[in-house]
Enzyme design. Structure first.
Site, PDB file in Angstrom:
ATOM      1  N   TYR A 186      12.865 -10.190 -21.438  1.00 25.58           N
ATOM      2  CA  TYR A 186      13.628 -10.490 -20.224  1.00 25.58           C
ATOM      3  C   TYR A 186      12.932  -9.851 -19.013  1.00 25.58           C
ATOM      4  O   TYR A 186      12.722 -10.503 -17.994  1.00 25.58           O
ATOM      5  CB  TYR A 186      15.073  -9.975 -20.353  1.00 25.58           C
ATOM      6  CG  TYR A 186      15.830 -10.123 -19.069  1.00 25.58           C
ATOM      7  CD1 TYR A 186      16.309 -11.373 -18.664  1.00 25.58           C
ATOM      8  CD2 TYR A 186      16.016  -9.029 -18.218  1.00 25.58           C
ATOM      9  CE1 TYR A 186      16.960 -11.522 -17.457  1.00 25.58           C
ATOM     10  CE2 TYR A 186      16.666  -9.170 -17.008  1.00 25.58           C
ATOM     11  CZ  TYR A 186      17.132 -10.413 -16.626  1.00 25.58           C
ATOM     12  OH  TYR A 186      17.755 -10.564 -15.418  1.00 25.58           O
TER      13      TYR A 186
ATOM     14  N   ARG B 212      28.210  -8.508 -16.083  1.00 24.69           N
ATOM     15  CA  ARG B 212      26.985  -8.671 -16.891  1.00 24.69           C
ATOM     16  C   ARG B 212      26.352  -7.306 -17.127  1.00 24.69           C
ATOM     17  O   ARG B 212      26.771  -6.313 -16.521  1.00 24.69           O
ATOM     18  CB  ARG B 212      25.983  -9.584 -16.166  1.00 24.69           C
ATOM     19  CG  ARG B 212      25.629  -9.033 -14.811  1.00 24.69           C
ATOM     20  CD  ARG B 212      24.696  -9.934 -14.046  1.00 24.69           C
ATOM     21  NE  ARG B 212      24.336  -9.253 -12.800  1.00 24.69           N
ATOM     22  CZ  ARG B 212      23.583  -9.777 -11.856  1.00 24.69           C
ATOM     23  NH1 ARG B 212      23.076 -10.979 -11.997  1.00 24.69           N
ATOM     24  NH2 ARG B 212      23.305  -9.111 -10.772  1.00 24.69           N
TER      25      ARG B 212
ATOM     26  N   PHE C 224       1.074  -0.160  -1.558  1.00 23.48           N
ATOM     27  CA  PHE C 224       1.965  -1.266  -1.919  1.00 23.48           C
ATOM     28  C   PHE C 224       2.376  -1.178  -3.395  1.00 23.48           C
ATOM     29  O   PHE C 224       3.534  -1.394  -3.742  1.00 23.48           O
ATOM     30  CB  PHE C 224       1.230  -2.586  -1.645  1.00 23.48           C
ATOM     31  CG  PHE C 224       1.962  -3.811  -2.090  1.00 23.48           C
ATOM     32  CD1 PHE C 224       3.089  -4.242  -1.413  1.00 23.48           C
ATOM     33  CD2 PHE C 224       1.511  -4.536  -3.185  1.00 23.48           C
ATOM     34  CE1 PHE C 224       3.766  -5.376  -1.830  1.00 23.48           C
ATOM     35  CE2 PHE C 224       2.185  -5.663  -3.602  1.00 23.48           C
ATOM     36  CZ  PHE C 224       3.315  -6.085  -2.921  1.00 23.48           C
TER      37      PHE C 224
END
Lengths: 329, 450
Positions: B178, B236, B299
């Protein structure tokens, strides 16, 4: 013996020791004592050694004889230095092909932090104690006599061995529990330690013996030293508390003594104890040990010997406690 | 007012705040006013959708800035479709599966999002994004399209997966998968973009994206642990059953049952999830060592240092089951300033690893494993930057592969460090002058009123 019989079942094992093999062996050892030939003798006697070597016709000698920590200095000299010298001399005369010597990671420890050390670390100018000093002398002689066409030698330096048969580390921690001193934490618990399960150390010896006898790998290990650990550096108090937890004891708070204060108390209690002629609980030595970093980088053993610790720290602790309970009953 | 008080309680964070606001140099300032209209629109959309990401994306080196901007907006558009509960399956599923093909057009736009979708504008103004997309190098375009394709199909599969929708994530393997779809793929895409710009070492492009996967998974898993309470309220959760079942029969019980026993189990469960997330830290540190361009480095590093700080905050924190737990704004600013060099990042990680070690509790079934994981990571940090004095004279330690990488980047980090030193000096100067001014004023006021 156990590792040899498991990993190299066709190897004939002979044991040379001052004390005979115990009649009953723990269930942690799966080898058949009948398959082992025993030779009694004194390691400082070349005749005793020569007889054993002749009798066994051995290809390789694994030399692990060493006195316990805390023995008098002359015993260290006698067994570690003289014994090793005598063994080398006898082995050379009898044309033994290889010698695997069990040294100790302590040879690079002088009480200061050892952080992520590898085999390139030099010996300290002043050794931690007589035990480590004599181990370093013996190790140097073993390496210097290495002869790839004659007696090839290799040294292993295990760090913090524990497991069934352990009379120091885990029994020591159990002693602290018995004295109900578990609440005291000396130092900040940022210091990492290497603890090595005895079965893994034994496996490393088998690997070293195999590599030094095999012609294709002999030159890679002959004359070399290898640090051997569980490759799982552990915070000192984390390990201690894990052992106590396994015994069903968990403190709900701790009293943290900073290193300097603990050292001060240590000196005082040592002084008081010496006046009272008793043994001090908190000695400066123990404070230093509990606060020092002592962990190593074992990349060399992994790459060259193909060493991989099979038993993890937590399994090792369980086995040791089981063994202690078994041997107590 | 609360924020000011917080800063005063943490003077180092106050200092960081002043440094950040007054003196921090942007490596590649971006002037949207000078940009072409489609880029200006993209910049607006970016500001609309994300405050935190917008700032770091805009400071990227011009060679990657627009590519990353477009990549981000396209994924944001995809996410908006996925999130939209007003869309029927027969619209949503094909749209997700085909979304990457819209990138072949110049005028695709979607006006069907529900009125409450906060980012619906991204889909409405999609042609502006497309205009910028088609200006990119074809390699950048391919990367964005490939990841959009994979992610869109992954999302569609999850929506159709009834078991997932009723029972949540089952196994740890499912948990990883997932997280792969929602975060690992982003890591892979960014890696390919930075590799094409030649800003990272090739090794990151040649490990089957294992390390970039860890970059994504570390962030995602940390958020999943932290967001337990919010997710529960939305009905959830993404905590894998394989883990929580060891501690409770119903995941919601951690939220509903505030008894001491239930909360204790919740902490053990969090502990195992933290341990699971910590498995990615090794890869994260290796990955970051291989990012050479300083703007790309920041970043990549900023979200990672924030994640490790968050992980240390949620670890053994009983608030996680009933509150939103966040790191302080001042801490964030400090982390942004300190994570501009690799040594800075390693320092931050080591700091929080020690915090995790010190927060661990003996009762916790994961106690030893957490300690061992912290030890392993401390050893890695020590191998990267040995403690001064730890290597005795005459020793010549074995070099790991990463030691060479770190040695090669030293020059880059030193340049940035010099810049940071200058900022710090100016900050101190300002703070000392302000302090003196304040002292002088109070002295004057005192003498005046007497």
């Amino acid at each position: 013996m156990n590792s040899f019989s498991r990993r190299s079942p066709n190897t004939k094992i002979h044991v040379f020791d001052v004390r005979p093999l115990p009649e009953k062996i723990s269930k942690y050892f799966t080898f058949d004592p009948k398959s082992v030939t025993f030779h009694g003798g004194d390691i400082t006697s070349e005749d005793d050694l020569s007889d054993a070597i002749k009798g066994s016709k051995c290809d390789v000698i694994v030399h692990s004889a060493s006195p316990m920590h805390g023995a008098p200095q002359q015993i260290y000299n006698k067994v570690n230095v003289e014994g090793t010298r005598t063994l080398i001399s006898a082995a050379k005369k009898q044309n033994v092909k290889a010698l695997v010597y069990t040294s100790s990671a302590g040879v690079i420890f002088n009480g200061q932090d050892v952080m992520n050390a590898d085999e390139s670390w030099p010996y300290p100018e002043v050794h931690m104690d007589g035990y480590n000093e004599t181990k370093a002398i013996a190790e140097t002689e073993v390496l210097e006599c290495n002869d790839i066409d004659g007696l090839a030698t290799v040294c292993l330096r295990p760090a913090g061995i524990f497991g069934p048969g352990d009379r120091q580390l885990i029994p020591g921690l159990r002693g602290v529990l018995k004295m109900k001193q578990t609440k005291f934490q000396v130092g900040d618990n940022n210091n990492l330690f290497d603890w090595t399960y005895v079965g893994n150390v034994a496996d490393a010896h088998v690997l070293a013996a195999q590599k030094i006898l095999s012609s294709s790998t002999r030159s890679q290990v002959a004359g070399e030293v290898f640090l051997i650990t569980n490759d799982q550096p552990t915070y000192f108090w984390t390990l201690a508390r894990t052992v106590w937890k396994a015994d069903g004891h968990v403190d709900n708070y701790n009293i943290v003594l900073p290193r300097t204060i603990a050292l001060g108390i240590g000196y005082i209690s040592e002084l008081v104890a010496s006046i009272l002629k008793k043994e001090a609980g908190l000695t400066p030595f123990r404070v230093k040990v509990a606060c020092a970093h002592r962990y190593h980088n074992i990349l060399k053993a992994k790459e060259v010997l193909g060493y991989k610790p099979e038993v993890s720290i937590d399994e090792g602790i369980r086995y040791t406690l089981d063994w202690m309970d078994e041997s107590r009953n | 007012m609360g924020k000011v008080l917080q800063l005063l309680q943490h003077p180092d964070e106050l200092k960081a705040f002043v440094q950040f606001k007054c003196f921090r140099k942007s490596l590649h300032p971006f002037e949207p006013t000078e940009a072409r209209s489609s880029l200006k629109r993209c910049d607006d959309l970016l500001n609309l959708t994300s405050r935190s990401f917008a700032a770091v994306i805009k400071e990227l080196h011009p060679k990657t800035r627009v590519a990353v901007m477009v990549f981000y907006l396209v994924l944001r558009a995809l996410d908006t479709v996925e999130d939209d509960m007003t869309l029927q399956h027969d619209v949503k599923i094909p749209l997700l599966r085909q979304f990457h093909t819209k990138l072949n057009t110049t005028d695709y736009s979607f006006n069907g999002s529900g009125p409450n979708e906060k980012d619906r504008e991204v889909l409405v103004q999609f042609p502006e994004i497309l205009a910028e997309y088609h200006r990119l190098d074809s390699e950048f375009q391919d990367v964005i399209k490939e990841i959009t394709d994979k992610m869109g199909n992954g999302m569609a599969d999850y929506i159709l997966d009834d078991n997932f929708n009723t029972n949540g994530v089952a196994t740890v393997k499912d948990y990883d998968l997932y997280c792969h779809y929602v975060a690992g793929l982003v890591g892979e895409g960014l890696t390919k973009i930075m590799a094409h710009a030649n800003f990272i070492n090739e090794s990151l492009n040649q490990d089957n994206y294992q390390k970039s996967e860890s970059m994504g998974l570390f962030l995602q898993k940390t958020n999943i642990i932290r967001d337990y309470q919010e997710d529960m309220q939305d009905g959830r959760s993404f905590w894998p059953q394989e883990i929580w079942l060891k501690y409770t029969n119903s995941l919601a019980s951690f939220h509903k049952d505030q008894s001491e026993k239930s909360q204790e189990q919740a902490l053990y469960c969090i502990s195992e999830l933290v341990l699971n997330a910590m498995n990615h830290i090794n890869d994260v540190l290796v990955y970051l060592a291989n990012v050479n361009d300083p703007s790309c480095f920041s970043f990549c590093a900023i979200p990672q240092v924030m994640a490790v700080a968050t992980l240390a905050t949620v670890y053994n924190n009983p608030d996680v089951t009933h509150k939103v737990v966040k790191i302080r704004k001042g801490t964030t600013v400090k982390l942004i300033l300190e994570s501009r060099t690799y040594p800075g990042v390693v320092r931050i990680f080591r700091h929080y690893i020690r915090i995790i070690n010190h927060k661990s509790r003996v009762n916790d079934p994961n106690y030893l494993q957490i300690g061992l994981k912290c030890g392993e990571l401390e050893q890695l940090c020590e191998s990267l930057y040995p403690t001064p004095g730890a290597i005795p004279a005459g020793a010549n330690p074995h070099k790991l592969e990463i030691n060479e990488t770190v040695a090669n980047r030293q020059e880059i980090d030193e340049k940035i460090e010099a810049m940071i030193k200058e900022e710090e000096f100016k900050t101190q100067l300002l703070l000392v002058s302000l302090g003196l001014l304040l002292a002088l004023l109070s002295y004057l006021a005192f003498t005046f009123f007497n």
